[in-house]
Design an enzyme around this catalytic site. Sequence first.
Site, PDB file in Angstrom:
ATOM      1  CG  LEU B 239      -1.880   1.089   1.291  1.00  0.00           C
ATOM      2  CD1 LEU B 239      -2.910   1.103   0.477  1.00  0.00           C
ATOM      3  CD2 LEU B 239      -2.192   1.051   2.975  1.00  0.00           C
ATOM      4  CG  ASP B 240      -0.512   4.732   0.313  1.00  0.00           C
ATOM      5  OD1 ASP B 240      -1.040   4.543  -0.862  1.00  0.00           O
ATOM      6  OD2 ASP B 240      -0.882   5.258   1.342  1.00  0.00           O
TER       7      ASP B 240
END
Lengths: 295, 295, 295, 295
Positions: B239-240
Site C-alpha cells: 500500500l502506497d
Amino acid sequence: MNEPVQHDIQMGKDVGRLLLRCADRPGLVAAVSTFLAEAGANIISLDQHSTQQTGGTFMQRTIFHLPGLTAARDALERDFGERVADVFGMDFRLTEAAKPKRVAIMASKEDHCLIDLLWRNRRGELDMSVVMVIANHPDLADQVRPFGVPFIHVPARKDIRESAEQRQLDLLRGNVDLVVLARYMQILTPSFIDQVGCPLINIHHSFLPAFIGASPYRRARERGVKLVGATAHYVTDDLDEGPIIEQDVVRVDHRHSVDDLVRLGADVERAVLSRAVLWHCEDRVIRFGNQTIRL
Amino acid sequence: MNEPVQHDIQMGKDVGRLLLRCADRPGLVAAVSTFLAEAGANIISLDQHSTQQTGGTFMQRTIFHLPGLTAARDALERDFGERVADVFGMDFRLTEAAKPKRVAIMASKEDHCLIDLLWRNRRGELDMSVVMVIANHPDLADQVRPFGVPFIHVPARKDIRESAEQRQLDLLRGNVDLVVLARYMQILTPSFIDQVGCPLINIHHSFLPAFIGASPYRRARERGVKLVGATAHYVTDDLDEGPIIEQDVVRVDHRHSVDDLVRLGADVERAVLSRAVLWHCEDRVIRFGNQTIRL
Amino acid sequence: MNEPVQHDIQMGKDVGRLLLRCADRPGLVAAVSTFLAEAGANIISLDQHSTQQTGGTFMQRTIFHLPGLTAARDALERDFGERVADVFGMDFRLTEAAKPKRVAIMASKEDHCLIDLLWRNRRGELDMSVVMVIANHPDLADQVRPFGVPFIHVPARKDIRESAEQRQLDLLRGNVDLVVLARYMQILTPSFIDQVGCPLINIHHSFLPAFIGASPYRRARERGVKLVGATAHYVTDDLDEGPIIEQDVVRVDHRHSVDDLVRLGADVERAVLSRAVLWHCEDRVIRFGNQTIRL
Amino acid sequence: MNEPVQHDIQMGKDVGRLLLRCADRPGLVAAVSTFLAEAGANIISLDQHSTQQTGGTFMQRTIFHLPGLTAARDALERDFGERVADVFGMDFRLTEAAKPKRVAIMASKEDHCLIDLLWRNRRGELDMSVVMVIANHPDLADQVRPFGVPFIHVPARKDIRESAEQRQLDLLRGNVDLVVLARYMQILTPSFIDQVGCPLINIHHSFLPAFIGASPYRRARERGVKLVGATAHYVTDDLDEGPIIEQDVVRVDHRHSVDDLVRLGADVERAVLSRAVLWHCEDRVIRFGNQTIRL
C-alpha cells in the site's frame, strides 16, 4: 523623519525588537502598543499570530525605533515587565538590532553549509558575529581562515565523545548566543545540549518518502524519488525531530546520478540552513511546542 | 515533408511508440534505429536511459512515423520481435498514438482529482478514453454526468469488500487499459490488483516528515511543516509503496489553517495525478524495479 | 472561548475586517487597537505594513470578533471615523466576513480560468457570490449552467464596442462588488472602467523577456524561454499595466511544443487568477500607487 | 563491464561526446549509431531533438565510451566527417570528457557569481580549468587568490574601452575555450566578441515586467513585482538578447526591502549562471538560431 534618522534605523541604531508569547485574550495588542507609544517608541513593524482564532496562544514580534535605546533598555525592560508582561502573564524578550548575535559554527569535513554562512556574513547579508568555527577534522582550516574567524580543531568520535564535548563546552559556554551545526556529523548528547546554554540549529536532508540511516541519496535514487530536500530545525534531545524552522526541495529525475543528488542536496541544504540562521538572528522565529512560528 | 503529413502526425495518425528494456550492451541503438529505417519509419524522437553507465539495464522510447502503420502493425511487431528483440533479449511494447488508452477512474466523495482529469480530457490536454467512473458513494454523479461519462455507483466498505471488488472486476476486466484511483478511499486487495489485468495509478499526500494514518494535515500543522506534497505511484501489493511516477510540494507556513493545508494539498494532488496519468497515457513511463523512468 | 463561538468565527459570523491606510506616525497601532478593545472587539489577527521604515504610508488589516457585529456595524463605522480615522487622516473600510462579495465573471471562449473559479466557489474554497457570467461568445453556456450561475451572452467586438459596453454596464452597475476578467479577450474602454463602479481583476500571461501582441507562446518558444508565467492585476486605463496582485511561473524547455506551453500557461493562469480573486475577496489586498500590498 | 572500466568512465577517461546538427531526415540515428558501433564505441547516453516533428533541424548529443579514445580521436573525427557528416550535411563537434574546458571569468566588484563558480570548481562539481580571472577593479583579488587562480586587474571604463579590450584580448585569445561574464559591468564591443574566438556567457537579472536600465530592483519594488529572476545567455552583438541558456525566479512580496531583493536576486543569479556554465562545460547546450537546446 529626517534622513540621518532613516539611516540610523537601517543600521539598526536605536531599533529594538520585542518578542512576546502569552495566552490569547482581548486587549493584548492595545496594551503593548500603548506602552510603546507612551515610552516614545515608534512601531516600525508588528507581526502577530494566534495558534487558534480564540483561546490559543498569542505571539507577537514588534520592531520599534526609540532614540537612546541602548541607555534606556534596562529601564524599558523592567517597566514592560511590570506594567504589561506581569499583567498578561507574558514571556517576553527584548533585543537590540544593533547587537548582532554571537554565533559558533560546528562543522566536520563538508564545506558547503559552513562556507555559505561565512560568505553571507562577509557580504553583509547575514548579520551575526561568528566567534569561532569548531570542527572535528582539520580539513576546512584553510577555507575558514581567510574569513578572519578562529578555526578550532576538536577531534570528536564516538569513543572520545565525553571529553570532546567537555572541550566544546569550555569553548562555547557563555561565549555564544547560538550554535549552528553546519553538517557536523557527530551526535551531541542531551547533556551537551542542556549545558551549552543557547539554542542550536541543525540541518539534515529530507526525502519523500523518508530514508533514515546510511547512504540516503543512494537509497533515494534507487526508490526513484522526484524531489530531494533539506530541513533546518532547532536541536532537541530527539535527534532530528526538533521544531522545524525551514524546509525546501529541488526536483530531480532518473537522469540524475547519486553524485548529482548529493550536489543538488548540498545546494538545498546550504540555502535552507542560511535562511534559518538569518531568521533566527533577526529574532523572527518563535518556538511553540514542537513547532516554530516565523513572524 | 508536406503539410498534410505534418497534420497527420500531430493527430497521431501513423505515429507509433516503441518502448523497450533489456540488459545494456553495445549496438542497441544502432540495431533498433536501423530496423526502423529499413521498415520505412522516420524517427520523430528517441529517448533512452541506462541505469548504470555500463552493465546496467537499458530502456528506450522511440516515437516514429510510418505511413500505413495500422495495417502494418502486426507484421512490424512480429518482425521486430524476431530480428531485434529476440537477439538482444528485449522486453518491448509497440503502441499507436492514435489509439488512446481506455481508462476507468475510481473515486469516492472528493471531486478535485476526478474533475481535473475529466476536464483536461474534455479540453483535449489529456488524450484518453474515459470509459467509466466507479464510485463507492453516489455524491459525485451530478458532477460527472455533464462530461458524458458513465457514472457507476458500487458501494464499498470494509465489510462488503469481497463482493464490491467482484462487481468492480466484472466492470473493469478486459474493458480498460488503466485504472486511476482518484482519491478512492478504500483499500484494494492484492487479489483485486492481480485480477484487474492492467496498471493502477494512485495519489496520496506526502509530507516531510511523514505522517501516516488519520488526520495527516492536522498533524502536519501541529508539527509546523513548511511543505505539503503529493505522490502519484503505480499500485502494488505494498500500500502506497509502489513505484513513484511524480511528486510535488507547495510551501505553507504558520498562517495556514488546517483547512488551508487541505485546500493547498488538493491542488498539489490533482496536479500531480494529472501529470502522472498524462505521462502514462503517452507511454512515457517505464517501470524498473520499484522505481519508474520517465522518458 | 466556548465551542459555539469558535464555530461562529469559522463561519465568519460576527467577524469584521478593518482595512486602513494613512501617513505613518507613532501611535497608530495603539489608537486602533485601543478603539477596538473599548468597543468590545477581540482582535483575531492584525497585519500591517509601512512603505518606508519612517515617513511612509502605513497600511493595516485587522480581523476582529465582535458579538452582534451586524447590528452594531453602522455605529462602529461612524465612531471609528470620528474618533480615529479623522484624527489620523485615515482612509478606511469596514467589511463583514459573513457577507461575501458579489462577483461577475466576464469570459470569452476559453474555459480554464472561468471553470476554476466556479469550481473553487462550489467546493467552498473561494467565498464569493457569483451573480452572473457575461460572455461575448455562447460557447461556454453548457459548462457554466451546472454551477447554477446565470450565463449571459453579450456579443462584443471592436465594431460594436460602445453598445456592448452599455449592455454590460446595465447588467453590472450596482449589482456587483468585483468584476473578474477570466480571459475576456476584448479591450474595455476607460469609460467602462470608470462607470462600472467596482474593481476589476484581469489575468494575462507573462514571459521573460516579454512578448506583447499576437501568438506570444509561439514567439516565446522561438526565443527558447525557460519559464512561462501569468500575472493577475487590477485593471486601470493602462492596459495590462495595473497594480500586480499575484504572479507565478512554470519551467519549460525545448521539448515542450507550443501546445504544451499553452497548456502549462493555462494552468498557471488559472492558479494565479484564483489566488488573486481569493485574496481580494478576503480583503487582503490594499492598493498603493501602482502596486498592491497583500496583508 | 569490469570495475576499473566503470571507474574510468566516471573519471571521463575514454569518454567522448559527439554533438551534431543537420536538416532532419530518416536514417540519421541509425547512421550515427552504426558508425559508433563499428568503431568499437559503446553509447552511454544519447539525446536528440528535432525543431519540428518533420522537416526541421535535427540535433543530437551522444556520449560514448571508446578504449584508447585520445590516440584514436583524430582518425575518428576524420572518418566520421567523411562517412557520416558529409553524407548528411552535418555540423558536428567531437570532444573528450577528460579534457576540461579552459575558462576565463571576467568580474567587476560583485563577488557572488565569481565565488560560486570558483567554489563549485574546487568542490569538483563543475569540471573546468579556470585559467584566469580578469577584473576591472582590484577589490576581489584577496577572495580569488585562495582558489589558486591568477587574478588580473585590467582597468576598464568607457573612456579607455579600446585599450582595455585590447589588453583583455591579448590575455584571452587562444588561451580559453569560454569566457564567463560574472557580473562584469562593462559593455563589450562587437569587435571584442568577434575577436575573442570563443563563446561568452553572461548573466543578467530579469523581471516581469521588464525593467531595463538603472536601479532595476528599486523600480521592481516600486512596481510591486512578486517574482525576481535571472537569465544566463550567450553573448551576441545584441546586448542581453543572446540565446537563453537558463532562467529562474524567486518569489518576493511587499515585506522585502530593496536590499532583500538585491540579496535574493544575487542568489538566483549565481545559481542560474553556475547551471549554465556547468551545462556548457558538459557540452549539453546546442545553439539554434537565437535559442538554445539543452540535451
